[in-house]
Scaffold this active site. Structure first.
Site, PDB file in Angstrom:
ATOM      1  N   LYS A 201      19.527  76.022  30.217  1.00 37.81           N
ATOM      2  CA  LYS A 201      18.434  77.854  30.708  1.00 37.81           C
ATOM      3  C   LYS A 201      17.236  77.527  31.755  1.00 37.81           C
ATOM      4  CE  LYS A 201      13.886  76.604  26.960  1.00 37.81           C
ATOM      5  NZ  LYS A 201      13.172  75.475  26.317  1.00 37.81           N
TER       6      LYS A 201
ATOM      7  N   SER B  98      12.225  78.094  21.474  1.00 39.34           N
ATOM      8  CA  SER B  98      11.713  78.653  22.580  1.00 39.34           C
ATOM      9  C   SER B  98      13.037  78.922  23.119  1.00 39.34           C
ATOM     10  CB  SER B  98      11.185  78.335  23.602  1.00 39.34           C
ATOM     11  OG  SER B  98      11.808  76.797  24.316  1.00 39.34           O
TER      12      SER B  98
ATOM     13  N   SER C 241      11.856  72.959  20.574  1.00 37.20           N
ATOM     14  CA  SER C 241      12.984  73.858  20.638  1.00 37.20           C
ATOM     15  C   SER C 241      13.818  73.962  21.042  1.00 37.20           C
ATOM     16  CB  SER C 241      11.857  74.544  22.736  1.00 37.20           C
ATOM     17  OG  SER C 241      11.167  75.871  22.521  1.00 37.20           O
TER      18      SER C 241
HETATM   19  N1  GLN Z   1       7.637  76.334  19.550  1.00 38.97           N
HETATM   20  C1  GLN Z   1       6.673  76.012  20.121  1.00 38.97           C
HETATM   21  C2  GLN Z   1       5.443  76.228  20.945  1.00 38.97           C
HETATM   22  O1  GLN Z   1       5.972  77.890  20.921  1.00 38.97           O
HETATM   23  C3  GLN Z   1       7.687  74.967  20.613  1.00 38.97           C
HETATM   24  C4  GLN Z   1       8.625  75.809  22.299  1.00 38.97           C
HETATM   25  C5  GLN Z   1       8.661  74.434  22.608  1.00 38.97           C
HETATM   26  O2  GLN Z   1       9.209  73.867  22.401  1.00 38.97           O
HETATM   27  N2  GLN Z   1       8.602  74.806  24.149  1.00 38.97           N
HETATM   28  O3  GLN Z   1       5.057  75.845  21.558  1.00 38.97           O
END
Ligand code: GLN
Length: 486
Positions: free
Chosen positions: A80, A155, A179
């Protein structure tokens, strides 16, 4: 050139490499070829240097020939784009990091490198890991390989799409509020978020430091276990990393369900849960019960405050963490008449709209006069959520829940309504608030033919158990299959 068939499991791939039936460079070339073919459509990779990939594979072949037996020797992995890999760009899918080249390896990356892995490229994501649909990327959205009109989740959408579509056997990613698990569920792969502190965060670009955790996306639970074994463990560079010994997870997967108590938290099956998601996760519970598990209902009463608490704590921490992107130290700079103007212009141009929204929200929550009402209260809710889990884990060993209350949705469907998207994180953010571990496993397909996921949650350092139960479920479920056309 006809390239070899790549076996689905990392262990099988490793055995072929060890027996010399296939060379590391052929494996790397096969994945590069698949990426070449499909990435234009999926947009899963944002940086890839084929020559560098092949050079790593050549080196792996040399090691192998000279007797090297590292556990991941010659195995390609995707990373990532918020984890530093020495010499690679690391943009977090943000314009503000244009031109930044990582000067060092993140600890998890260094451990994979030491284990012999070959790094394929950097995967797309929501900017600074803020989002649940991968539509907040400066590089454009990722598409779900099961149906390219749909989002892959986020994400880590690029990592999930790459693994599901077979563009990489597995990927390293991060999970701050779901994410890893949510995109894994949306794309039909396995996603593991370890206990906070199980894996070092050194070299992971900080979003919300008290919840960020490095984990993996893989095609099977066994592969996830193998990778966790390599990346987990104490690191002097991360003061929050845990000292507990790392069990040989991949050797502890077998077992049975007799006497195992699986808890279904009532609050995770209530209002707002999509009917198809509910039915498929209940199907998982039914299957496990038939195999001897005892399924019990438990309560996690503070769940209703989780999204609010998460979005206050995450944005508060993000507002502090992202202050460092000021045009001085990292990436891009937009000149101005004086430093203040330069900071303002750089940040105005460099950050996307969702990142700006979060910085403003977090700054507000921390501002004097509001701190007690928002941030402090959110931290109290966090304590309640942790206590809920502690009590639940007195009554059962693992919890079984949906990953997301909604099934995969279409690109553009929810992005205009951030609050609606935030609410969809309800079942995933709780594990990060409490610091416990969780794993997402595919458990069915929606009417539209898109994957649905189930989540097993375990107590802090309960990875061994959730991996084992997820592995047993996976065997009972049978092969999940690949997206049509991949
Ligand atoms: N959807 C969540 C956020 O936007 C989690 C994102 C993540 O785990 N980085 O914060």
């Amino acid at each position: 050139m006809a390239l070899p068939e790549i076996p689905a499991s990392l262990r099988d791939l490793r055995n072929l490499l060890l027996r010399g039936e296939i060379a590391c460079r052929d494996v790397a070339a096969a994945f590069l070829q698949r990426i070449e073919k499909h990435n234009a459509c999926l947009n899963a990779f944002v940086h890839l240097d084929a020559e560098k990939v092949m050079a790593q594979a050549e080196r792996a072949d040399e090691r192998l020939a000279s007797g090297g037996r590292e556990p991941l020797l010659g195995i390609p992995l995707a990373i990532k784009d918020n984890l530093n890999v020495r010499g690679d760009p690391c943009t977090c899918a943000s314009r503000i990091l244009t031109g930044y080249v990582a000067p060092y390896d993140a600890t998890a990356v260094a451990r994979l490198r030491k284990a012999g892995a070959v790094f394929l490229g950097r995967t797309n994501m929501d900017e600074f890991a803020m989002g649940s649909s991968n539509e907040n990327s400066a590089f454009g959205p990722v598409r779900n390989p099961w149906n390219t009109d749909y989002v892959p989740g986020g994400s880590s959408g690029g990592a999930a799409a790459a693994v599901a579509a077979g563009l990489a056997p597995a990927a390293l990613a991060s999970d701050t509020g779901g994410s890893i698990r949510q995109p894994a569920a949306f794309c039909g792969c396995v996603g593991l978020k370890p206990t906070y502190g199980r894996v070092s965060r050194y070299g992971l670009t900080a979003y919300a430091s008290s919840m960020d955790q490095v984990g993996v996306l893989a095609q099977s639970v066994a592969d996830a276990a193998l990778l966790l074994e390599v990346i987990a463990g104490h690191d002097v560079m991360d003061g929050t990393s845990l000292r507990e010994e790392v069990p040989p997870y991949s050797e502890r997967l077998e077992g049975d369900l007799n006497g195992v108590r699986i808890g279904l938290p009532r609050e995770y099956y209530g209002e707002g849960l999509d009917k198809e998601v509910r039915e498929s996760v209940q199907g998982v519970a039914g299957l496990l019960a038939r195999e001897g598990a005892e399924v019990v209902e438990v309560d996690l009463p503070s769940t209703r405050y989780a999204v609010a608490a998460y979005y206050i704590i995450a944005t508060a921490e993000a507002s502090a963490n992202l202050a460092r992107y000021d045009g001085v130290r990292y990436g891009m700079r937009v000149e101005g008449a004086d430093p203040i103007e330069m900071y303002g212009r750089t940040r105005a141009k460099g950050f996307g709209p969702e990142v700006k929204r979060r910085i403003i929200l977090g700054t507000y929550a921390l501002s004097s006069g509001y701190y007690d009402a928002y941030y402090l209260r959110a931290t109290k809710v966090r304590t309640l959520i942790r206590k809920d889990f502690e009590e639940a884990f007195q009554r059962c060993e693992v919890l079984l829940t949906p990953v997301s209350p909604v099934k995969p949705f279409r690109l553009g469907e929810k992005i205009e309504d951030p609050l609606q998207l935030y609410l969809c994180d309800i079942y995933s953010v709780t594990a990060n608030l409490a610091g416990i571990c969780g794993i997402a496993v595919p458990c069915g397909l929606s009417r539209e033919g898109l994957p649905l996921g189930a989540q097993f949650l375990g107590p802090a350092l309960g990875e061994e158990r959730i991996l084992q139960i997820a592995h047993i479920y996976e065997a009972l479920r049978g092969p999940f299959g690949s997206p049509p056309g991949f």
